[in-house]
Design an enzyme around this catalytic site. Sequence first.
Site, PDB file in Angstrom:
ATOM      1  N   CYS A 149      60.462  13.606 -16.456  1.00 25.99           N
ATOM      2  CA  CYS A 149      60.695  12.843 -15.217  1.00 25.99           C
ATOM      3  C   CYS A 149      60.446  13.717 -13.986  1.00 25.99           C
ATOM      4  O   CYS A 149      59.912  13.248 -12.983  1.00 25.99           O
ATOM      5  CB  CYS A 149      62.114  12.280 -15.205  1.00 25.99           C
ATOM      6  SG  CYS A 149      62.331  10.970 -16.431  1.00 25.99           S
ATOM      7  N   CYS A 155      62.628   7.113 -19.909  1.00 25.53           N
ATOM      8  CA  CYS A 155      63.813   7.426 -19.113  1.00 25.53           C
ATOM      9  C   CYS A 155      63.943   6.468 -17.926  1.00 25.53           C
ATOM     10  O   CYS A 155      62.961   5.869 -17.476  1.00 25.53           O
ATOM     11  CB  CYS A 155      63.719   8.844 -18.560  1.00 25.53           C
ATOM     12  SG  CYS A 155      63.878  10.145 -19.775  1.00 25.53           S
ATOM     13  N   GLU A 182      64.454   7.137 -14.783  1.00 28.39           N
ATOM     14  CA  GLU A 182      63.713   7.558 -13.582  1.00 28.39           C
ATOM     15  C   GLU A 182      62.263   7.104 -13.660  1.00 28.39           C
ATOM     16  O   GLU A 182      61.688   6.606 -12.700  1.00 28.39           O
ATOM     17  CB  GLU A 182      63.751   9.087 -13.430  1.00 28.39           C
ATOM     18  CG  GLU A 182      65.139   9.673 -13.300  1.00 28.39           C
ATOM     19  CD  GLU A 182      65.717  10.126 -14.623  1.00 28.39           C
ATOM     20  OE1 GLU A 182      65.663   9.349 -15.604  1.00 28.39           O
ATOM     21  OE2 GLU A 182      66.228  11.253 -14.683  1.00 28.39           O
ATOM     22  N   CYS A 238      65.338  14.850 -16.719  1.00 29.33           N
ATOM     23  CA  CYS A 238      64.647  15.631 -17.748  1.00 29.33           C
ATOM     24  C   CYS A 238      63.324  16.179 -17.194  1.00 29.33           C
ATOM     25  O   CYS A 238      62.857  15.780 -16.119  1.00 29.33           O
ATOM     26  CB  CYS A 238      64.407  14.785 -18.997  1.00 29.33           C
ATOM     27  SG  CYS A 238      62.957  13.725 -18.908  1.00 29.33           S
TER      28      CYS A 238
END
Length: 128
Positions: A89, A53, A55, A86
């Site tokens: 993260c 992801c 992040e 999510c």
Amino acid sequence: MEDKELIEVARKYREFSYSPYSKFKVGAAVLTKQGHVYGGCNIENSSYPVTNCAERTAIFKAVSEGEKEFAALAVIADTEGPCSPCGACRQVMGEFHINKIIMANLHGAVKVVTLEELLPYAFSSKDL
Ligand code: THU
């Protein structure tokens, strides 16, 4: 640094998104307590779970440069409301005590939340 400036960095890094499978571009930017900024995007893989992801890309970039003290993280995507991180993260944000999360979308919606709001009853090193 102002929240909107951190959002703009995240918006810029979103353009680097490698997301040929989902076509869902995400950008993030993490601000250190000393004022350094690291950007990241989501990076997908043909083996889908290997995807990283935006992040975590931003956080891992910063940590791999020796950074460990963070002030805030911004995340942006083309979502209806502010883009919500999510669970994985959130857990990584918890590890590095990133207590201010700025969630944004491309249309100007912004919501600022605390880590405690995003991840109550978090598992942490205190539990080991
Ligand atoms: N994604 C992120 O980059 N950050 C999140 O917090 C949610 C999901 C990415 C992963 C994948 O590349 C795409 O969005 C669709 O799930």
